[in-house]
Design a protein around this motif. Structure first.
Motif, PDB file in Angstrom:
ATOM      1  N   PHE A 287      95.820  38.288   6.088  1.00  0.00           N
ATOM      2  CA  PHE A 287      96.915  37.681   5.320  1.00  0.00           C
ATOM      3  C   PHE A 287      97.707  36.654   6.111  1.00  0.00           C
ATOM      4  CE2 PHE A 287      98.406  41.609   7.291  1.00  0.00           C
ATOM      5  CZ  PHE A 287      99.565  41.217   7.941  1.00  0.00           C
ATOM      6  N   LEU A 288      97.495  36.582   7.442  1.00  0.00           N
ATOM      7  CA  LEU A 288      98.299  35.683   8.255  1.00  0.00           C
ATOM      8  C   LEU A 288      97.515  35.278   9.487  1.00  0.00           C
ATOM      9  CD1 LEU A 288     101.133  34.378   8.788  1.00  0.00           C
ATOM     10  CD2 LEU A 288     101.667  36.458  10.116  1.00  0.00           C
ATOM     11  N   ASP A 289      97.531  33.983   9.810  1.00  0.00           N
ATOM     12  CA  ASP A 289      96.893  33.517  11.037  1.00  0.00           C
ATOM     13  C   ASP A 289      97.825  33.726  12.222  1.00  0.00           C
ATOM     14  OD1 ASP A 289      94.525  32.857   9.878  1.00  0.00           O
ATOM     15  OD2 ASP A 289      94.976  30.726   9.652  1.00  0.00           O
ATOM     16  N   GLY A 290      98.158  34.968  12.427  1.00  0.00           N
ATOM     17  CA  GLY A 290      98.999  35.365  13.547  1.00  0.00           C
ATOM     18  C   GLY A 290      98.546  36.723  14.043  1.00  0.00           C
ATOM     19  N   PRO A 291      98.855  37.059  15.304  1.00  0.00           N
ATOM     20  CA  PRO A 291      98.329  38.307  15.874  1.00  0.00           C
ATOM     21  C   PRO A 291      99.014  39.538  15.306  1.00  0.00           C
ATOM     22  CG  PRO A 291      99.823  37.244  17.419  1.00  0.00           C
ATOM     23  CD  PRO A 291      99.658  36.295  16.285  1.00  0.00           C
ATOM     24  N   ALA A 292      98.235  40.587  15.132  1.00  0.00           N
ATOM     25  CA  ALA A 292      98.785  41.873  14.713  1.00  0.00           C
ATOM     26  C   ALA A 292      99.525  42.509  15.884  1.00  0.00           C
ATOM     27  CB  ALA A 292      97.666  42.786  14.242  1.00  0.00           C
ATOM     28  N   ASP A 293     100.639  43.142  15.596  1.00  0.00           N
ATOM     29  CA  ASP A 293     101.387  43.839  16.642  1.00  0.00           C
ATOM     30  C   ASP A 293     100.523  44.940  17.253  1.00  0.00           C
ATOM     31  OD1 ASP A 293     103.573  42.264  16.133  1.00  0.00           O
ATOM     32  OD2 ASP A 293     104.563  43.727  14.814  1.00  0.00           O
ATOM     33  N   GLY A 294     100.572  45.024  18.578  1.00  0.00           N
ATOM     34  CA  GLY A 294      99.837  46.077  19.258  1.00  0.00           C
ATOM     35  C   GLY A 294      98.376  45.780  19.504  1.00  0.00           C
ATOM     36  N   SER A 295      97.956  44.536  19.243  1.00  0.00           N
ATOM     37  CA  SER A 295      96.539  44.192  19.409  1.00  0.00           C
ATOM     38  C   SER A 295      96.157  43.920  20.856  1.00  0.00           C
ATOM     39  CB  SER A 295      96.198  42.959  18.574  1.00  0.00           C
ATOM     40  OG  SER A 295      96.903  41.820  19.068  1.00  0.00           O
ATOM     41  N   ASN A 296      97.169  43.746  21.717  1.00  0.00           N
ATOM     42  CA  ASN A 296      96.971  43.394  23.131  1.00  0.00           C
ATOM     43  C   ASN A 296      96.482  41.969  23.321  1.00  0.00           C
ATOM     44  OD1 ASN A 296      97.820  45.889  24.004  1.00  0.00           O
ATOM     45  ND2 ASN A 296      95.763  46.716  24.290  1.00  0.00           N
ATOM     46  N   LEU A 297      96.399  41.193  22.241  1.00  0.00           N
ATOM     47  CA  LEU A 297      95.980  39.801  22.335  1.00  0.00           C
ATOM     48  C   LEU A 297      97.129  38.914  21.867  1.00  0.00           C
ATOM     49  CD1 LEU A 297      92.355  40.080  20.892  1.00  0.00           C
ATOM     50  CD2 LEU A 297      93.032  39.993  23.290  1.00  0.00           C
ATOM     51  N   THR A 298      97.454  37.898  22.659  1.00  0.00           N
ATOM     52  CA  THR A 298      98.579  37.022  22.342  1.00  0.00           C
ATOM     53  C   THR A 298      98.138  35.566  22.427  1.00  0.00           C
ATOM     54  OG1 THR A 298      99.332  36.788  24.637  1.00  0.00           O
ATOM     55  CG2 THR A 298     100.095  38.738  23.423  1.00  0.00           C
ATOM     56  N   GLY A 299      99.095  34.673  22.284  1.00  0.00           N
ATOM     57  CA  GLY A 299      98.803  33.250  22.384  1.00  0.00           C
ATOM     58  C   GLY A 299      98.503  32.781  23.790  1.00  0.00           C
ATOM     59  N   THR A 300      98.621  33.664  24.752  1.00  0.00           N
ATOM     60  CA  THR A 300      98.325  33.319  26.136  1.00  0.00           C
ATOM     61  C   THR A 300      96.909  33.762  26.494  1.00  0.00           C
ATOM     62  OG1 THR A 300     100.641  33.601  26.763  1.00  0.00           O
ATOM     63  CG2 THR A 300      99.002  33.648  28.543  1.00  0.00           C
ATOM     64  N   GLY A 301      96.136  32.861  27.006  1.00  0.00           N
ATOM     65  CA  GLY A 301      94.789  33.218  27.440  1.00  0.00           C
ATOM     66  C   GLY A 301      93.703  32.538  26.631  1.00  0.00           C
ATOM     67  N   GLU A 302      92.593  32.266  27.292  1.00  0.00           N
ATOM     68  CA  GLU A 302      91.487  31.561  26.649  1.00  0.00           C
ATOM     69  C   GLU A 302      90.163  32.040  27.231  1.00  0.00           C
ATOM     70  OE1 GLU A 302      91.626  27.164  25.500  1.00  0.00           O
ATOM     71  OE2 GLU A 302      90.343  27.109  27.272  1.00  0.00           O
ATOM     72  N   VAL A 303      89.140  32.116  26.371  1.00  0.00           N
ATOM     73  CA  VAL A 303      87.776  32.395  26.810  1.00  0.00           C
ATOM     74  C   VAL A 303      86.897  31.258  26.301  1.00  0.00           C
ATOM     75  CG1 VAL A 303      88.062  34.899  26.944  1.00  0.00           C
ATOM     76  CG2 VAL A 303      87.379  33.864  24.769  1.00  0.00           C
TER      77      VAL A 303
END
Length: 843
Positions: A454-470
């Protein structure tokens, strides 16, 4: 030789696969250009000018550069031109489509393997096992460590596995160290003693002890066999530090006779010169032996080259003999290898035609086999060569100019499916894709795997944020022309920390990992086939609002219903055929405007890929006809839901071993191993729902009396059971061929869904689980006795949170993200009851 002009043209035209070579060095490297002409070293190099191969090869290079045919003149030309100029000219003249690089030789100012892609060919790595072992033992991180054979083996195998996605073969130079008389039953004690001896032999550590080298070879050959990687072995001549007497491939008999390695694929390098006859014999009597004539061409005289290649073909099957240049350090060696190999192969094959050994047509096929197809077949499971299909003819990457690519294609779509099951893509201009992205990937934000439906944003508690890249790395084995958009290609991708190192949140890597565990532990392959149910909807505007209604109102398997959409499905079927996806049947389903396309079965990694392409195809072609195809489980709450039922079977050595046989059959018509696997799936089914039924809307579909599997039970040909065993056509119900899982739907990430199923089945095998008695009637009749499977997403989330087996096999980090996204979905759709209707644009 005029009558062999067709054969000569084929030899000159073929774009070769250079199946064994080494890295180039900078023009100003301390590694002398004189080494381009000989395996000699030191004072012995002073006589190189007087060899037949030096005189011939120098003239060939001078002609290519249009300069004086002297060593000094050629050396001046290459230094004034620079590495880019001379390498470009050599590679273009060599007409090489693909290079497999052994980067285990370390030269001064050596370029890494990825650097070589800028000259056109596809480039992949060969991993030299002895060099890897020395790198580990010399690693500063392990200074002060107390090495044991067990601690070394753990790190050694982990290092191989970490690059398994980017290598095409393993390679051993045991012939240089202790010889080819390898003891495949070397004990841990002997290996331990050898390890300690090499450790105390001075720094840097250099492998010399035979027991330790034999141990490393045996471990590596086992890994190569497990991952279907060929093992290249240095045989015959080379640098002067080898004992040529120990390089005779006949010493490998112990390896070749060991039943543990009967499925291995061993490539004898360098034509085993001067033991070419011996190598030919081995390839003729051992199915796992293949031959490569690099280095013998172009380092010998013309007659020596012809004699060596001819000896290989005295006994060896043509489909086991391959070309390589064994080029190293200098691009000229790649050119010389290709040029002279073409001349030599033409001479050998035309003589064979003259002698009556071959017909012209057979000679033409031999050209294609030796220079291309044998390598493609041998390395097919570990590399897919970049090629582009134009009007049903394959033009290989090295022969394509960027201008031609730009004329035929505009974009390449890199497709992935996120944790919430949504298809997403990055679009790369074709020029950039082939020059850079195909080999290095594109940056990929880690947060992209934490987005919700429903949203192109991270779910709370996912351990994945806007910081970091692979890295989003294209898997070119999945690259196809987009059937409905002729100027584009599409390709699936892995997510990697760096090229070759899987990211723990990558769905495709997750499925690959658990299937490899299954293969390694019990030697089983899981096959899967999907039934895709979906609605075709028409859009209309009323009172300024967008509405969607079913395409038609015809019933299950309606002839008239199919008639109305026949032209659409003809396009869909043609597109899927172009993508090598097998369609077994198509029909109208029970819902209004609902249809089903059943796909053929294949190994589950391929089946998951095919499901993604099938969904893309159906949605895109429907859109072109003004319709919306949706795989949403339950858009019309008062009509039938859409599933993506999956059928599963177990295979071993090309045989379905889920099916019961005289050797192994339960009372239910399946094998013992089949029951244990299915019992594991049965036991973990509530947890599996969190992957296969990932949205609250999924549970609107899974209701009693709707053939969706609402109760925790299984049955034989019982379509109301959550798990259904199915009989093969024409066979009595006493034998079953596969089982079906009803809970899979079109919002599931197919890789994660299948990974959870394989993990559950593996747990069943490990724990020797058994099935309860089957339910032979509608389970709703037994409502008071049978347990319902999760009635809502919250129940499957709770089950997964407590499932230690799936956490261990799939990875706790991945499970954490899945749970966080599912909880966010529960919260959102609980607060927004009608929000699920918007999902038809996403699924």
């Amino acid at each position: 030789m005029g009558k062999y002009s067709e054969l000569r043209a084929a030899v000159e035209k073929v774009a070769v696969v250079d199946a064994h070579a080494h890295n180039l060095v900078a023009i100003d490297s301390d590694y002398s250009f004189l080494n381009c002409f000989s395996e000699a070293e030191g004072e012995a190099l002073a006589s190189v000018h007087h060899t037949l191969s030096f005189k011939r090869n120098l003239r060939d290079i001078a002609k290519l550069y249009n300069c004086e045919a002297s060593f000094d003149a050629v050396d001046r030309h290459r230094k004034s031109s620079g590495i880019f100029s001379v390498a470009s000219r050599c590679f273009e003249a060599a007409n090489i489509s693909t290079i497999f690089l052994d980067d285990g030789i370390k030269f001064d100012k050596m370029h890494d393997w990825e650097w070589h892609t800028r000259f056109g060919p596809t480039v992949r790595r060969i991993l030299r096992i002895e060099q890897l072992a020395e790198t580990i033992l010399n690693d500063e991180r392990y200074i002060g460590s107390t090495w044991t054979i067990n601690s070394f083996t753990k790190i050694f195998l982990a290092q191989i596995e970490s690059v398994i996605d980017q290598i095409v073969a393993l390679k051993s130079i045991a012939a240089y160290r202790s010889g080819l008389q390898i003891d495949t039953n070397v004990s841990d004690l002997v290996a331990e003693e050898g390890l300690q001896q090499d450790l105390h032999g001075g720094k840097p550590v250099r492998l010399m002890n035979k027991g330790f080298i034999d141990y490393i070879f045996t471990c590596s050959l086992s890994v190569a066999q497990t991952f279907s990687l060929p093992m290249q072995i240095h045989t015959g001549f080379g640098d002067k530090d080898l004992d040529l007497r120990q390089c005779n491939p006949l010493h490998l008999r112990t390896v070749l006779e060991d039943v543990r390695f009967s499925r291995s694929r061993i490539v004898l390098l360098h034509a085993s010169y001067p033991y070419s006859k011996e190598a030919s014999y081995l390839a003729s009597v051992y199915p796992q032996v293949y031959l490569d004539f690099g280095l013998a061409v172009p380092m010998l005289s013309v007659q020596g080259m012809v004699f060596s290649v001819s000896e290989l073909l005295h006994l060896a099957p043509i489909n086991k003999v391959m070309y390589s240049s064994d080029g190293f350090a200098f691009p000229e060696l790649y050119y010389l290898g290709s040029r002279r190999a073409r001349e030599v192969v033409f001479t050998v094959l035309s003589n064979a035609c003259e002698d009556g050994d071959l017909t012209i047509d057979e000679g033409l096929q031999a050209v294609e086999d030796i220079f291309r197809q044998n390598a493609l077949r041998l390395y097919s499971s570990s590399v897919v060569l970049d090629s582009v299909d134009f009007n049903n003819s394959t033009i290989h990457k090295n022969t394509l100019k960027i201008e031609t690519l730009l004329e035929d294609y505009a974009f390449v779509r890199i497709i992935w499916v996120d944790t919430s099951g949504q298809h997403r893509c990055r679009v790369i201009p074709v020029k950039r894709f082939y020059e850079i992205v195909a080999n290095t990937g594109v940056g990929f934000p880690v947060v992209a795997m934490a987005l919700t439906s429903f949203l192109d944003g991270p779910a709370d508690g996912s351990n994945l944020t806007g910081t970091g890249e692979v890295r989003l790395m294209p898997d070119c084995s999945t690259k196809f022309q987009v059937p409905w958009s002729k100027k584009e290609q599409m390709v699936l991708a892995y997510m990697q920390i760096k090229p070759g190192v899987a990211w723990e949140y990558c769905p495709r890597s997750c499925l690959r990992r658990v299937t490899e565990i299954m293969k390694d532990e019990v030697n089983l392959v899981v096959n899967a086939g999907f039934e895709n149910e979906f609605y075709l909807l028409k859009r209309f505007i009323s009172d300024g609002k967008e509405h969607f209604v079913p395409f038609d109102s015809t019933p299950y398997c309606s002839a008239s219903g199919f008639d109305a959409v026949s032209s659409i499905f003809q396009e869909v079927n043609a597109a899927l055929q172009a993508l090598n996806i097998s369609v077994e049947q198509i029909h109208a389903e029970s819902g209004k405007g609902q249809f089903e396309i059943a796909l053929g079965h294949s190994c589950c990694t391929s089946a998951a890929d095919n499901l993604i392409f099938a969904r893309e195809t159906i949605r895109s072609i429907a859109r072109q006809h003004g319709l919306l195809a949706t795989f949403l489980p339950k858009y019309f709450l008062d009509d039938i839901g859409s599933g993506s039922h999956v059928h599963l079977s177990l295979w071993k050595d090309g045989r379905n071993v889920f099916m019961g046989s005289e050797d192994s059959r339960t009372p239910y018509g399946m094998s013992d191993v089949g029951e244990k696997f299915m019992a594991g799936v049965f036991y973990h089914l509530p947890s599996i729902f969190a992957f296969t039924a990932p949205l609250p809307n999924s549970y609107d579909r899974i209701q009693p009396n709707t053939w969706s599997g609402a109760y925790h039970c299984w049955g034989r040909e019982n379509r109301e059971a959550a798990l259904r065993t199915a009989c093969p056509p024409g066979i009595s119900q006493e034998v079953v061929s596969n089982f079906e899982i009803k809970s899979f739907d079109g919002c599931a990430n197919p890789h994660l869904g299948l990974a959870s199923i394989v993990a559950a089945g593996l747990d069943g095998l490990r724990r020797n689980l058994s099935l309860p008695k089957p339910i032979e009637i509608n389970p709703s009749i037994l409502d008071s006795e049978l347990k319902r499977l999760p009635k809502g997403l919250h129940e499957s989330v709770e089950a997964l949170a407590e499932d230690s087996a799936l956490k261990d096999l799939l990875g706790e980090k991945l499970i954490t993200t899945v749970l966080a996204i599912r909880k966010a979905e529960i919260d959102h759709y609980e607060k927004n009851k009608e929000a699920f209707k918007e999902l038809i644009h996403k699924y």
